[in-house]
Design a protein around this motif. Structure first.
Motif, mmCIF file in Angstrom:
data_model
loop_
_atom_site.group_PDB
_atom_site.id
_atom_site.type_symbol
_atom_site.label_atom_id
_atom_site.label_comp_id
_atom_site.label_asym_id
_atom_site.label_seq_id
_atom_site.Cartn_x
_atom_site.Cartn_y
_atom_site.Cartn_z
ATOM 1 N N ASP A 33 -22.154 -4.546 -43.203
ATOM 2 C CA ASP A 33 -23.218 -4.758 -42.217
ATOM 3 C C ASP A 33 -22.655 -5.299 -40.906
ATOM 4 O OD1 ASP A 33 -25.157 -3.935 -44.010
ATOM 5 O OD2 ASP A 33 -25.609 -5.967 -44.698
ATOM 6 N N GLN A 36 -21.231 -2.345 -39.019
ATOM 7 C CA GLN A 36 -22.282 -1.465 -38.524
ATOM 8 C C GLN A 36 -22.999 -2.066 -37.314
ATOM 9 O OE1 GLN A 36 -21.059 1.309 -40.201
ATOM 10 N NE2 GLN A 36 -23.195 1.882 -39.859
ATOM 11 N N ARG A 37 -23.161 -3.390 -37.326
ATOM 12 C CA ARG A 37 -23.827 -4.052 -36.203
ATOM 13 C C ARG A 37 -23.029 -3.885 -34.918
ATOM 14 N NH1 ARG A 37 -24.081 -9.268 -38.074
ATOM 15 N NH2 ARG A 37 -25.757 -8.523 -39.425
ATOM 16 N N VAL A 39 -20.845 -1.493 -34.231
ATOM 17 C CA VAL A 39 -20.854 -0.085 -33.843
ATOM 18 C C VAL A 39 -22.149 0.253 -33.112
ATOM 19 C CG1 VAL A 39 -20.827 2.283 -34.719
ATOM 20 C CG2 VAL A 39 -19.313 0.557 -35.730
ATOM 21 N N GLU A 40 -23.249 -0.303 -33.577
ATOM 22 C CA GLU A 40 -24.538 -0.035 -32.946
ATOM 23 C C GLU A 40 -24.675 -0.734 -31.595
ATOM 24 O OE1 GLU A 40 -27.314 -1.365 -35.834
ATOM 25 O OE2 GLU A 40 -26.802 0.203 -37.303
ATOM 26 N N GLN A 41 -24.162 -1.966 -31.494
ATOM 27 C CA GLN A 41 -24.398 -2.770 -30.289
ATOM 28 C C GLN A 41 -23.383 -2.527 -29.192
ATOM 29 O OE1 GLN A 41 -24.650 -6.847 -31.634
ATOM 30 N NE2 GLN A 41 -26.649 -6.557 -32.609
ATOM 31 N N PRO A 43 -20.547 0.250 -29.097
ATOM 32 C CA PRO A 43 -19.663 1.303 -29.618
ATOM 33 C C PRO A 43 -18.441 1.574 -28.760
ATOM 34 C CG PRO A 43 -21.686 2.230 -28.680
ATOM 35 C CD PRO A 43 -21.881 0.750 -28.758
ATOM 36 N N ALA A 68 -16.662 2.439 -32.078
ATOM 37 C CA ALA A 68 -17.072 3.753 -32.555
ATOM 38 C C ALA A 68 -15.900 4.515 -33.158
ATOM 39 C CB ALA A 68 -17.688 4.559 -31.409
ATOM 40 N N ASP A 71 -15.108 3.041 -36.596
ATOM 41 C CA ASP A 71 -16.091 3.476 -37.582
ATOM 42 C C ASP A 71 -15.836 4.909 -38.026
ATOM 43 O OD1 ASP A 71 -18.684 2.993 -39.002
ATOM 44 O OD2 ASP A 71 -19.336 4.640 -37.717
#
Length: 582
Positions: A33, A36-37, A39-41, A43, A68, A71
């Protein structure tokens, strides 16, 4: 339960999970998690940087990746592992130097739900086979070569007779026929689809076992330390709050990512904060200093000996640009008060004093709590002491006891040595069975650390480290169990018995001397014993620097070898180092 019969999916008992979740110390969050956080916020922000000498070390290109790109590489490797049959709960040994390949291996195995057991790159066939058998590795990941060693070929030899190992993987080229190739190129649409399909069926539980690290202790067999998302993420808050790390930090990691110092000290803070992670391997001081300057590093780790040597070298410091650096964490050996003061007063750099273990010991003397650098060098917070408040959220979560080494009773007065015992959400659940049968916990559920402390300070607010309750040797940050080396020496046909002890060294912390008694009528020499040990393919850091030959070893009335007379015999002015490499 604190010694597991099998490799468990869930580690901590339900009542502990319920208690710590109710307190807010554990949550649904997993390590994946955190990735992923980020990568989303963010990248497109720089996430990770390879060592500059990686091409020479691994034969693969040095990478500079955004979140990014990281990931994408994780999905690439995760997909390859899934296609080769790696599944949730599989225990995978990994032997790689600090590199993007190692970071991706961690994260890809987490994404798959497999369990990673990281091994130092110094380990050879002897250690690899032993650990694979102890815990029944399902697979193994390494590189085609590490330095001048054909690592993949060595692993094939080491694991050929281990029935549990189904798959071998390696990064790089020129791989043996039965080793599957991995790479960290960008994931394609098929890779992404395979991982997405897997994640539709698999959801990580934060109580899942995610790593199995190793601790030598003083036993001949290393002990396997399983850890979950829960306890890893809990301990990471201490290493974030103590040095006051933020997302703006650039973290340089020169410590091998195989144990607590590196994983909790750098890897997890990086993932949680979204900072920039700069990797270093092997340790070379010019490269280390160059990375600090070129990458504008703000925080790093360093052994006490390196900090001392740098501070004493005006020439090196004059050539180094440390203007970006604001804090350094150090530990594994006592810190010299003058050294901590020198870094702070002469260079404006705070040295953070760390004391930790794979099992979950977490003592940290932070500048916010210890403004005086000399106090910070000598003492740790006595969490829970009446009327005291400490910086960092874990200070409210740790429960400590000191117990008398003979009677086991609690110690509350200053100046009386006792064993440190600790309880909290950062402590592991127990060793894997087969690596030890001894519970590490007392009747109240506290971890018995084997470390001896005294209460100190005018209000009893500090802990002062006295030493180990056992004879563990720590050489250059690597733990060496004397019993293991003694048994290997005694496998020589001309050796009757052996006793191994550590002696102080200004650079490595400790070196090792082996006292050896020959069998009747036999003659021994250091070269033949070194050749014998090398022939067993053990890690070179386990080779003694000194040998001393005696007729018999000293024993007490019960027949047990006593080592104090042997220590008295050591001549520290003549270390007689054994010639061997890393």
């Amino acid at each position: 339960m604190d010694v597991f019969a099998i490799r468990p999916a869930s580690l901590h008992p339900a009542e502990r999970v319920a208690e710590y979740r109710a307190r807010g110390w554990w949550t649904d969050e997993t390590i994946n998690d955190l990735l992923q956080r980020q990568v989303e916020q963010q990248p497109d922000r720089l996430a990770i940087v390879d060592p500059p000498d990686k091409p020479d070390l691994l034969g693969t290109a040095a990478n500079r990746w955004t979140w990014a790109e990281l990931d994408s590489a994780v999905d690439r490797v995760a997909a390859a592992l899934l296609r080769q049959g790696i599944r949730p709960g599989d225990l995978v040994g990994v032997q790689l130097p600090n590199s993007t390949e190692l970071a991706v291996s961690y994260l890809a195995l987490l994404r798959v739900g497999a369990v990673m057991s990281p091994l130092p790159v110094q380990y050879r066939e002897y250690e690899i086979e032993m650990l694979a058998r102890l815990t029944e590795f399902t697979a193994f990941i390494t590189a085609g070569r590490i330095g001048d060693r054909d690592s993949a070929a060595s692993v094939v030899t080491a694991l050929a007779s281990v029935p549990s190992v189904r798959r071998l993987f390696a990064f790089g080229g020129n791989l043996p026929n039965d080793v599957a190739s991995l790479d960290v190129s960008a994931a394609d649409s098929l890779d992404r689809a395979d991982v997405a399909r897997h994640l539709e069926c698999f959801q990580a539980n934060p109580n899942d076992c995610v790593t199995v690290c190793w601790t030598s202790g003083t036993e001949s067999t290393p002990k396997a330390v399983p850890r979950s998302h829960y306890d890893w993420l809990a301990i990471s808050w201490a290493t974030i709050d103590g040095p006051e790390l933020t997302s703006d930090d650039v973290i340089l990691n020169p410590f091998p990512m195989v144990n607590m110092a590196s994983i909790a000290g750098t890897l997890l803070p990086w993932l949680r904060l979204g900072a920039t992670y700069v990797l270093h391997h092997p340790f070379t001081l010019p490269t280390f200093l160059r990375q600090i300057a070129e990458e504008r590093v703000t925080y790093t780790l360093a052994p006490p000996a390196v900090l001392t040597m740098l501070l004493q070298s005006e020439r090196l410091l004059a050539q180094a640009d440390l203007t970006s650096l604001r804090a350094i964490a150090s530990g594994s050996a006592p810190l010299a008060p003058w050294m901590v003061r020198g870094w702070q007063e002469d260079h404006g750099i705070s040295v953070v004093n760390l004391f930790g273990s794979n099992e979950g010991i977490c003592l940290l003397s932070a500048p916010a709590d210890f403004a005086d650098p000399e106090i910070r060098a000598q003492y740790f917070p006595r969490y829970g002491s009446a009327g005291e408040r400490w910086a960092g959220r874990t200070s409210e979560q740790i429960s400590l006891r000191l117990t008398d080494l003979v009677t086991g009773e609690d110690i509350t007065e200053p100046g009386r040595p006792g064993e440190l015992r600790i309880k909290g959400p950062m402590v592991f659940a127990g060793y894997l069975k087969g690596t030890t049968e001894t519970s590490p916990f007392d009747e109240q559920g506290y971890l018995c650390t084997g470390d001896v402390f005294e209460i100190a300070g005018e209000r009893g607010q500090y802990l002062h480290h006295v030493g180990r309750s056992k004879d563990l040797i720590i050489r250059g940050g690597m733990n060496i169990a004397p019993t293991e080396i003694e048994s290997l020496l005694e496998s020589h046909p001309d050796v009757a018995e052996a006793a191994v002890i550590g002696f102080p060294d200004a650079v490595l912390g400790q070196r090792m001397c082996a006292f050896v008694a020959p069998r009747t009528g036999c003659v021994l020499d250091a070269d033949s014993l070194l050749e014998h040990l090398r022939g067993l393919n053990i890690a070179s850091f386990k080779l003694p620097e000194r040998f001393a030959f005696v007729r018999v070893l000293p024993r007490n009335p019960l027949g047990k070898i006593v080592k104090s007379p042997l220590r008295d015999m050591l001549d520290a002015d003549d270390p007689s180092p054994a010639p061997h490499g890393i």
